[in-house]
Scaffold this motif. Structure first.
Motif, PDB file in Angstrom:
ATOM      1  N   LEU A 271       0.826  -1.204   0.000  1.00 17.23           N
ATOM      2  CA  LEU A 271       0.000   0.000   0.000  1.00 17.23           C
ATOM      3  C   LEU A 271       0.863   1.257   0.000  1.00 17.23           C
ATOM      4  O   LEU A 271       0.603   2.216  -0.745  1.00 17.23           O
ATOM      5  N   LEU A 272       1.898   1.283   0.821  1.00 13.60           N
ATOM      6  CA  LEU A 272       2.752   2.463   0.915  1.00 13.60           C
ATOM      7  C   LEU A 272       3.520   2.712  -0.379  1.00 13.60           C
ATOM      8  O   LEU A 272       3.733   3.857  -0.780  1.00 13.60           O
ATOM      9  N   ARG A 273       3.900   1.641  -1.055  1.00 12.89           N
ATOM     10  CA  ARG A 273       4.665   1.806  -2.300  1.00 12.89           C
ATOM     11  C   ARG A 273       3.802   2.238  -3.483  1.00 12.89           C
ATOM     12  O   ARG A 273       4.333   2.652  -4.510  1.00 12.89           O
ATOM     13  N   CYS A 274       2.491   2.117  -3.345  1.00 14.06           N
ATOM     14  CA  CYS A 274       1.598   2.534  -4.440  1.00 14.06           C
ATOM     15  C   CYS A 274       1.487   4.054  -4.542  1.00 14.06           C
ATOM     16  O   CYS A 274       0.992   4.565  -5.561  1.00 14.06           O
ATOM     17  N   LEU A 275       1.903   4.770  -3.521  1.00 12.81           N
ATOM     18  CA  LEU A 275       1.667   6.205  -3.465  1.00 12.81           C
ATOM     19  C   LEU A 275       2.652   6.978  -4.320  1.00 12.81           C
ATOM     20  O   LEU A 275       3.863   6.743  -4.234  1.00 12.81           O
ATOM     21  N   ASP A 288       4.575   1.255  -8.087  1.00 13.81           N
ATOM     22  CA  ASP A 288       4.448  -0.146  -7.715  1.00 13.81           C
ATOM     23  C   ASP A 288       2.971  -0.476  -7.525  1.00 13.81           C
ATOM     24  O   ASP A 288       2.170   0.389  -7.139  1.00 13.81           O
ATOM     25  N   THR A 289       2.589  -1.688  -7.801  1.00 10.10           N
ATOM     26  CA  THR A 289       1.185  -2.101  -7.687  1.00 10.10           C
ATOM     27  C   THR A 289       1.090  -3.404  -6.906  1.00 10.10           C
ATOM     28  O   THR A 289       2.088  -4.108  -6.718  1.00 10.10           O
ATOM     29  N   ILE A 290      -0.119  -3.713  -6.456  1.00  6.24           N
ATOM     30  CA  ILE A 290      -0.389  -4.979  -5.783  1.00  6.24           C
ATOM     31  C   ILE A 290      -1.163  -5.852  -6.751  1.00  6.24           C
ATOM     32  O   ILE A 290      -2.271  -5.506  -7.161  1.00  6.24           O
ATOM     33  N   ALA A 291      -0.585  -6.957  -7.132  1.00  9.37           N
ATOM     34  CA  ALA A 291      -1.215  -7.830  -8.121  1.00  9.37           C
ATOM     35  C   ALA A 291      -2.465  -8.481  -7.537  1.00  9.37           C
ATOM     36  O   ALA A 291      -2.614  -8.637  -6.324  1.00  9.37           O
ATOM     37  N   GLY A 292      -3.383  -8.851  -8.434  1.00 11.50           N
ATOM     38  CA  GLY A 292      -4.557  -9.601  -8.023  1.00 11.50           C
ATOM     39  C   GLY A 292      -5.615  -8.748  -7.358  1.00 11.50           C
ATOM     40  O   GLY A 292      -5.589  -7.522  -7.399  1.00 11.50           O
ATOM     41  N   VAL A 548      -5.570   3.246  -3.074  1.00  4.75           N
ATOM     42  CA  VAL A 548      -4.234   3.592  -3.560  1.00  4.75           C
ATOM     43  C   VAL A 548      -3.678   2.524  -4.489  1.00  4.75           C
ATOM     44  O   VAL A 548      -2.954   2.835  -5.444  1.00  4.75           O
ATOM     45  N   SER A 549      -4.028   1.254  -4.248  1.00 10.27           N
ATOM     46  CA  SER A 549      -3.521   0.192  -5.113  1.00 10.27           C
ATOM     47  C   SER A 549      -4.141   0.277  -6.499  1.00 10.27           C
ATOM     48  O   SER A 549      -3.461   0.120  -7.518  1.00 10.27           O
ATOM     49  N   VAL A 550      -5.460   0.540  -6.552  1.00  9.68           N
ATOM     50  CA  VAL A 550      -6.137   0.682  -7.841  1.00  9.68           C
ATOM     51  C   VAL A 550      -5.706   1.983  -8.514  1.00  9.68           C
ATOM     52  O   VAL A 550      -5.506   2.028  -9.733  1.00  9.68           O
ATOM     53  N   HIS A 574      -7.675  17.014  -7.186  1.00 11.36           N
ATOM     54  CA  HIS A 574      -7.373  17.699  -5.932  1.00 11.36           C
ATOM     55  C   HIS A 574      -6.113  17.131  -5.290  1.00 11.36           C
ATOM     56  O   HIS A 574      -5.538  17.764  -4.406  1.00 11.36           O
ATOM     57  N   ASP A 575      -5.717  15.922  -5.701  1.00  9.51           N
ATOM     58  CA  ASP A 575      -4.547  15.270  -5.117  1.00  9.51           C
ATOM     59  C   ASP A 575      -3.303  15.762  -5.844  1.00  9.51           C
ATOM     60  O   ASP A 575      -2.992  15.334  -6.957  1.00  9.51           O
ATOM     61  N   LEU A 576      -2.564  16.655  -5.212  1.00  4.94           N
ATOM     62  CA  LEU A 576      -1.429  17.268  -5.884  1.00  4.94           C
ATOM     63  C   LEU A 576      -0.270  16.292  -6.087  1.00  4.94           C
ATOM     64  O   LEU A 576       0.551  16.477  -6.982  1.00  4.94           O
ATOM     65  N   HIS A 577      -0.181  15.248  -5.259  1.00  5.34           N
ATOM     66  CA  HIS A 577       0.842  14.230  -5.487  1.00  5.34           C
ATOM     67  C   HIS A 577       0.569  13.491  -6.797  1.00  5.34           C
ATOM     68  O   HIS A 577       1.498  13.195  -7.567  1.00  5.34           O
ATOM     69  N   VAL A 578      -0.702  13.184  -7.061  1.00  8.20           N
ATOM     70  CA  VAL A 578      -1.084  12.515  -8.307  1.00  8.20           C
ATOM     71  C   VAL A 578      -0.831  13.435  -9.500  1.00  8.20           C
ATOM     72  O   VAL A 578      -0.307  13.010 -10.527  1.00  8.20           O
ATOM     73  N   VAL A 579      -1.212  14.707  -9.363  1.00  6.11           N
ATOM     74  CA  VAL A 579      -0.981  15.679 -10.444  1.00  6.11           C
ATOM     75  C   VAL A 579       0.506  15.786 -10.745  1.00  6.11           C
ATOM     76  O   VAL A 579       0.923  15.799 -11.908  1.00  6.11           O
TER      77      VAL A 579
END
Length: 723
Positions: A271-275, A288-292, A548-550, A574-579
């Motif tokens: 979860l933390l690595r997906c950010l 990074d993603t979580i498979a499945g 966060v994984s999706v 609104h999520d500036l990290h994503v932007v």
């Protein structure tokens, strides 16, 4: 790990804890009756929230977070029941309360704030009626309830409570609605406040205000908080302890600082690595993603429930269910249901393809051709006979294969600007829109087929954009038949190619959208948007409601499609990290005006407009904390029907110079950045020169206090220069 397993967490002694805990959950197992059988959605969950403490629950959608809250309130649906365990709130066993006692507990001891305040408020009743009801339910007389309602609205920082009392919910902004709901929840001074995703739909500044408000009221009232969220940064900011739920089981728990600094379960690590984080972008690495996917509710699993998705799993994990291992950490005990918790932090990253080199000319000193150009774009609405300028003289352009991020508070004009580009709204006279250098008709109904399919949109909520009655095959196939000349077998072939491109498994083509998860629905929406090979796709908050994984998987998908097809994005979030992760350039809007535009690294790195500075300071950051001081903007966004004179931001600006800001519209300041072969322009609409902004903002980053945007003048030196 060798040797016998460490002792598991001891069972709670309720007799000792009930007086010191606001909430004790002991061995909670909840089942839902589905298709004739009971399916366990929570399994042996135990945790406690001490009085005055904030406890966070995190995990993907479907893991059981909201079910915990509903069980605590005894609000489970008719097909749900508590199979085993105890829930103790303020010393009372919730399961043993009769109807009257339960009603009293809900009125006095526990309150809940939901994700969507618009659904929590009755649209047919005034705010006054709804807030006073919260007091009247506790036996307060009508006149006294009105007085207390005004006081509680003031307490949640509503500046004009009398005006708000006479308003209906639809007349308030999302942030204002959420503050009203919090006021109602706190009316009874509850021992426990449950917050279920309370800031998901809010912009950065309003989210920061709501979180500050909760922290302040918690400090004043001593209220315990159970905070449910998929936003790990918010949990890191608000909660002393955190529990991580996966498929109905608590797989990790401990002090938030310990869990986020050294997670001991592979799921938490994933979860933390997906950010998206500072310094990361689509051009440097994939998220990074979580498979499945989560197992189906009620699935019987031998061994560890996370084994099928875990990159550390071995035969032991699939054979033996791990007990709750307990270890000592810096801030207290930390629990993890993982046989290999000591090396969970070493979890290998998901295999990622090497990012292809960019051969479109961006790195060769030649900017790609412009796809979309908007010049002096404006839009005026007429509300009750008064003009309201929602977009005011905005000029932007978009190159092939480029992502332009649009940021700003709710009401700043982002979505209106996007609708003008798409032809869903007609701009004011004098506005210019061009696609590939050719004039673009103002309305989509007057555009030719090629222009229509060249500009597409992906909405925030796929449920509202996809017909629930149609299968995935029909939804995408219909878009193909309307936007292309393909027919028959050619459509089927193109459909297979398109679903493969968005990583949508073929087995879902016959499904209705109601049968799909949020991430799969958004993939269907993206596939439909790409059906006609668009040149520009407007992405309006496409990941805000996703885990966060999706979210990581969708962001990777958008970046891959852009590299493969050269499509351009207008990305609103609104999520500036994503932007920051997805955008090449950033445009900052305020009250319909463009205040700043430039390369993402320059806008985020500074110097930046004081409004951008405030937005960035409001964003919760996980891990290493930003040294930037938190800037509180006073008041709400002014009305576009009566915008301030001079600089539109001067009424809230923490760096206001004086009369010049109030009287004169600032010009755009420009700085050329980048290499000599590929110059880029960073533009800021402000009276303060670039160098002074840089010096002021660098000084702010060295401070540990909080700035306040109250419109006060800046410094003696600036005031003297203004004179």
């Amino acid at each position: 790990m060798n040797g016998p397993p460490p002792a598991s967490f001891p069972a709670f002694d309720v007799s000792k804890s009930d007086r010191m805990d606001a909430l004790s959950v002991v061995g909670l197992t909840v089942t839902y009756r589905m298709r004739g059988r009971d399916r366990e959605v929570l399994q042996d969950v135990s945790f406690r929230v001490r009085r005055g403490e904030a406890y966070g629950l995190v995990g993907e959608s479907g893991c059981g977070k909201s079910t915990v809250a509903m069980a605590a309130l005894r609000y489970l649906p008719r097909n749900g029941k508590v199979k085993a365990g105890k829930i103790i709130i303020a010393g009372q066993d919730v399961q043993k309360l009769d109807a009257d006692a339960l009603r009293t507990m809900r009125a006095n001891a526990i309150s809940m704030v939901y994700q969507d305040p618009g659904r929590a408020l009755n649209p047919s009743l005034t705010i006054a009626r709804q807030v006073t009801e919260a007091f009247e339910a506790a036996g307060v007389p009508r006149d006294e309830a009105v007085r207390r309602a005004v006081e509680i609205l003031q307490r949640v920082r509503i500046a004009a409570p009398e005006r708000v009392m006479g308003s209906y919910p639809h007349q308030l902004s999302g942030g204002m609605q959420q503050r009203v709901v919090i006021a109602m929840a706190l009316a009874s001074n509850p021992a426990l406040l449950i917050l279920d995703e309370p800031t998901t739909g809010l912009d950065a500044t309003v989210e920061a205000e709501v979180l500050d408000l909760v922290a302040q009221l918690r400090k004043e009232l001593g209220t315990a908080v159970l905070f449910i969220s998929h936003n790990l940064a918010v949990i890191g900011r608000m909660c002393e302890r955190v529990g991580v739920l996966y498929a109905g089981k608590l797989v990790e728990e401990g002090a938030t600082q310990d869990v986020f600094a050294r997670p001991r379960h592979p799921y938490t690590v994933g979860l933390l690595r997906c950010l998206p984080s500072a310094g990361r972008s689509k051009d440097t690495e994939r998220l990074d993603t979580i498979a499945g996917h989560l197992p189906l509710p009620g699935s019987v699993t031998q061994g560890c429930i996370y084994a099928d998705r875990c990159r550390l799993a071995d035969d032991r994990c699939r054979r033996e269910a791990p007990p709750p291992y307990r270890v000592s950490a810096a801030h207290g005990d930390q629990m993890s249901r993982c046989h290999y918790h000591e090396r969970a932090i070493e979890l290998p990253r998901a295999a990622a393809d090497t990012l292809p080199q960019d051969d479109d000319g961006l790195r060769d000193g030649e900017r790609p051709a412009l796809v979309l150009r908007a010049e002096k774009l404006s839009k005026t609405f007429h509300v009750s006979g008064a003009p309201l300028r929602a977009v005011d003289d905005v000029s932007i352009d978009l190159a092939s294969g480029e992502t332009l991020g649009l940021v700003g508070e709710s009401g700043s004009g982002k979505t209106t600007l996007a609708k003008l580009m798409l032809g869903l709204l007609t701009p004011d006279a004098g506005s210019v829109l061009e696609l590939d250098g050719t004039p673009l008709a103002a309305r989509v109904t007057r555009r030719n087929d090629e222009q229509v399919k060249s500009l597409q949109i992906v909405f925030q909520n796929p449920d509202s954009a996809l017909n629930r009655a149609h299968s995935v095959r029909r939804l995408i196939g219909r878009a193909l038949s309307r936007l292309t000349a393909l027919r028959g077998a050619a459509i089927d072939e193109r459909l297979a190619t398109l679903t493969a491109a968005v990583r949508l498994p073929e087995r879902y083509l016959g499904s209705r959208t109601r049968q799909l998860s949020g991430g799969l629905k958004q993939r269907v929406a993206i596939a439909r948007a790409f059906a006609g090979e668009p040149r520009v796709v407007v992405c309006d908050e496409p990941t805000s409601a996703l885990d966060v994984s999706v979210q990581a998987a969708i962001l990777n998908l958008l970046a891959d499609l852009q590299r493969e097809r050269g499509v351009s994005y207008v990305f609103i979030s609104h999520d500036l990290h994503v932007v920051r992760y997805l955008s090449d350039r950033i445009a900052v809007l305020y009250l319909g005006r463009l205040l700043e535009i430039g390369p993402a690294a320059a806008v985020f790195g500074g110097p930046h407009h004081p409004y951008t500075e405030a937005l960035l300071s409001s964003v919760p950051t996980l891990g290493a904390h930003d040294s930037r001081a938190r800037i509180r903007l006073s008041g709400d966004l002014p009305s576009a029907a009566s915008p301030p004179s001079g600089c539109v931001f001067h009424t809230r600006c923490p760096r206001k110079l004086g009369a010049i800001c109030e009287q004169q519209d600032p010009p755009f300041l420009e700085a050329n950045i980048g290499s000599a072969g590929q110059p880029s322009v960073h533009r800021i609409r402000c009276h303060i020169p670039f160098d002074e902004l840089r010096a002021l903002q660098s000084a702010s980053r060295d401070n540990t206090g909080e700035a306040s945007g109250n419109g006060s003048e800046n410094t003696p030196e600036n005031a003297a220069r203004n004179e």
